[in-house]
Design an enzyme around this catalytic site. Structure first.
Site, short mmCIF file in Angstrom:
data_model
loop_
_atom_site.label_atom_id
_atom_site.label_comp_id
_atom_site.label_asym_id
_atom_site.label_seq_id
_atom_site.Cartn_x
_atom_site.Cartn_y
_atom_site.Cartn_z
N THR A 376 0.86 -1.17 0.00
CA THR A 376 0.00 0.00 0.00
C THR A 376 0.90 1.22 0.00
O THR A 376 2.06 1.14 0.33
CB THR A 376 -0.85 -0.05 1.27
OG1 THR A 376 -1.54 -1.26 1.28
CG2 THR A 376 -1.81 1.12 1.38
N SER A 447 -11.11 -3.05 4.80
CA SER A 447 -9.75 -2.51 4.73
C SER A 447 -9.30 -2.00 6.10
O SER A 447 -10.12 -1.78 6.99
CB SER A 447 -9.75 -1.35 3.73
OG SER A 447 -8.51 -0.68 3.75
#
Ligand code: DON
Length: 567
Positions: A376, A447
């Site tokens: 990420t 998430s």
């Protein structure tokens, strides 16, 4: 369009000079990079500078977001993505806040047990590697939603510098060389041809991304359809199906990013705005901060036994709730107001003791009456008009599914692993999920991404966020505490050693070398299991702090190649 290139080059040089000449102190604190009015902090210098060039031309933070996010796709293929998704939280200069969800969705042909074998056991690697791991990408639709609502410069002016970067190429850093060497064997395992990243790239080499430049041109010329329809969509669908995947043109065509109401809460005199479901980041951090609020943590000392104990216990309880209650709000009902209320959270802390660690096995999710039921990247931007954005965006694991659409020049995510493949079975971040996060066609996977904006006395104070899977939540929270409770500067707060607890496994993970053995022994004596040797990096925070005099201080994480740029 061609005339723009020299102007942007000049701006780069100016930004570079400013950076090199700055050494700052304020109130005896050594600060990181300081700028007078605008800043971008991201995982790669090239992306930060492209964003700053847009700000310097008069674009706002939202314009710069479009350029920075796409530039990360070129300069940081490890996590930057048009084949992934993300979340963005903003605060405009008139104090309005909001959030955008451009998270991937499960393909329409996905099903609850798609990662289980005939005995009901999880098939190792199916949700993380290769064509079945891929969620429907959201980044390009997200960027067009941002531009439509807030953009001021034409989209072509935002994308052109990124196309130029892809054509010119990006220099390999030492950290990138190491990452590519580590993951290379997966590229040939998963793809049916040799991909551009699958070569012995060394520090100092230049990688040109010519096919990606062409895809970006199609996006520049055709808008979101340049990705979700036509040539790019065809390349993506044909390739994924060829190597065994289930993504269809309909999946791409149907994808839509969504504006969401962010999670907002107070911590002492801070107002914190963070990401709402389908991310757990905002709710988990609201719970942790509410659990800490009654305590005067600044008097305990930074990373002291007492502060680690208190924070770890708050984290343990928040992650237990995460695993039970949280999922895609379009599919499951989430009791958000109760979960983040001080009364609920503080009741959950009633059995906390300074003498002894609570066992995770003795903790479950709280009972709420009436409820039915490695990669990420983050970037933060503040413009000279006072708008702020905080965006976290991902392929999930390092280089995502490792599936690379060579013709289009981009990597595809393995976000499907963020679903709970089977109740109680940990995903690649060790996170356990339940029914709320089970797989359904068109559903978004839960998430931990936590793009966050903090206000103090009604004024913009900080934009902050991080990669790091489950450790995102705790990294963002500790960075805010470091500044607010322990009086650190922004760079100092980002660089400080971090720790992490996520309920299960029942262990406090400490960054290697960041914590001395006496402290570790004291924590063990209280019953905490410690993992210090094998811990991954805990977050890689990129943040901006508004200093008391109005200048901006960047915090670009030394753990990566991250860089602040501004003017
Ligand atoms: O959405 C999530 O929580 C994960 N897909 C984030 C992955 C991540 O941060 C990997 N980076 N280290």
């Amino acid at each position: 369009m061609k005339k723009l290139i020299p102007i942007i080059t000049l701006i780069f040089l100016f930004v570079q000079c400013k950076e090199n000449s700055t050494k700052n102190t304020q109130n005896n604190k050594i600060l990181g990079f300081v700028a007078d009015s605008a800043m971008v902090v991201s995982a790669r210098e090239e992306a930060s500078k492209i964003g700053v060039a847009i700000l310097q031309k008069g674009g706002n933070a939202f314009d710069a977001m479009v350029a920075t996010e796409l530039a990360l796709c070129v300069a940081y293929p490890f996590a930057g993505n048009i084949g992934g998704g993300g979340f963005m939280v903003y605060r405009t200069n008139d104090g309005k806040t909001g959030a955008l969800d451009y998270r991937e969705k499960a393909p329409l042909a996905a099903s609850k047990n798609m990662y289980l074998d005939e005995n009901g056991d999880v098939i190792k690697g199916k949700s993380t590697l290769g064509s079945m791991a891929i969620g429907i990408p959201g980044t390009v639709d997200g960027l067009f939603k941002v531009h439509e609502k807030f953009g001021t410069l034409p989209i072509s002016e935002l994308i052109q510098p990124v196309i130029d970067l892809a054509n010119k190429g990006v220099i390999v850093t030492k950290k990138q060389e190491d990452r590519l060497a580590k993951y290379r064997h997966f590229f040939s395992e998963v793809n049916d041809t040799q991909i551009i990243l699958d070569a012995e790239w060394k520090e100092g080499d230049t990688i040109k991304y010519l096919n990606l430049a062409k895809t970006l041109e199609r996006i520049r010329d055709n808008g979101r359809d340049g990705f979700y329809k036509g040539k790019t969509a065809e390349m993506l669908v044909n390739y994924v199906q060829k190597i065994g995947g289930i993504i269809t043109k309909k999946d791409l065509d149907n994808y839509e990013a969504k504006w969401r109401t962010p999670i907002e809460f107070t911590y002492k005199d801070l107002k914190i705005t963070s990401m709402s479901p389908p991310s757990s980041g905002g709710i988990c951090d609201a719970q942790i901060f509410k659990a800490l609020e009654p305590y005067d943590i600044s008097t305990y000392g930074h990373n002291s036994v007492k502060s680690i104990q208190l924070i770890a216990e708050a984290e343990r309880r928040a992650f237990a709730d995460r695993s039970f209650y949280l999922g895609d709000p379009d599919f499951v009902q989430i009791p958000i107001d109760t979960l983040i209320s001080a009364s609920y959270v503080q009741k959950r802390m009633e059995d906390f003791s300074w003498d002894k660690a609570t066992l995770s096995s003795s903790i479950s999710h709280g009972n709420i009456a009436g409820y039915e039921s490695d990669e990420t990247t983050h970037y933060s931007i503040i413009d000279s008009y006072g708008n702020a954005i905080s965006a976290t965006t991902t392929l999930n694991g390092a280089y995502g599914s490792k599936v690379y659409v060579s013709e289009g020049g981009f990597m595809l995510n393995n976000e499907m692993d963020d679903f709970s493949s089977k109740p109680g079975e940990p995903n690649m971040f060790g996170l356990i999920g339940a029914e709320a996060n089970s797989i359904e066609p068109g559903k978004r996977m839960l998430s931990s991404m936590t793009p966050t904006i903090v206000e103090k006395n009604n004024k913009l104070f900080m934009a902050v966020g991080s990669p790091g899977g489950s450790t995102i939540i705790t990294s963002v929270m500790q960075t805010i505490l470091n500044v607010y409770e322990f009086n650190f500067g922004m760079q100092e707060a980002v660089d400080a050693p971090r720790f992490h607890h996520q309920w299960l496994p029942d262990v406090v993970t400490l960054e290697p070398k960041g914590f001395d053995s006496i402290l570790v022994e004291k924590l063990k004596a209280k019953g905490y299991k410690i993992n210090q040797e094998n811990s991954r990096i805990l977050g890689k925070v990129d943040a901006i702090l508004v200093l008391p005099n109005g200048q901006l201080e960047g915090g670009a994480d030394y753990r990566g190649d991250d860089k602040a740029a501004g003017f």
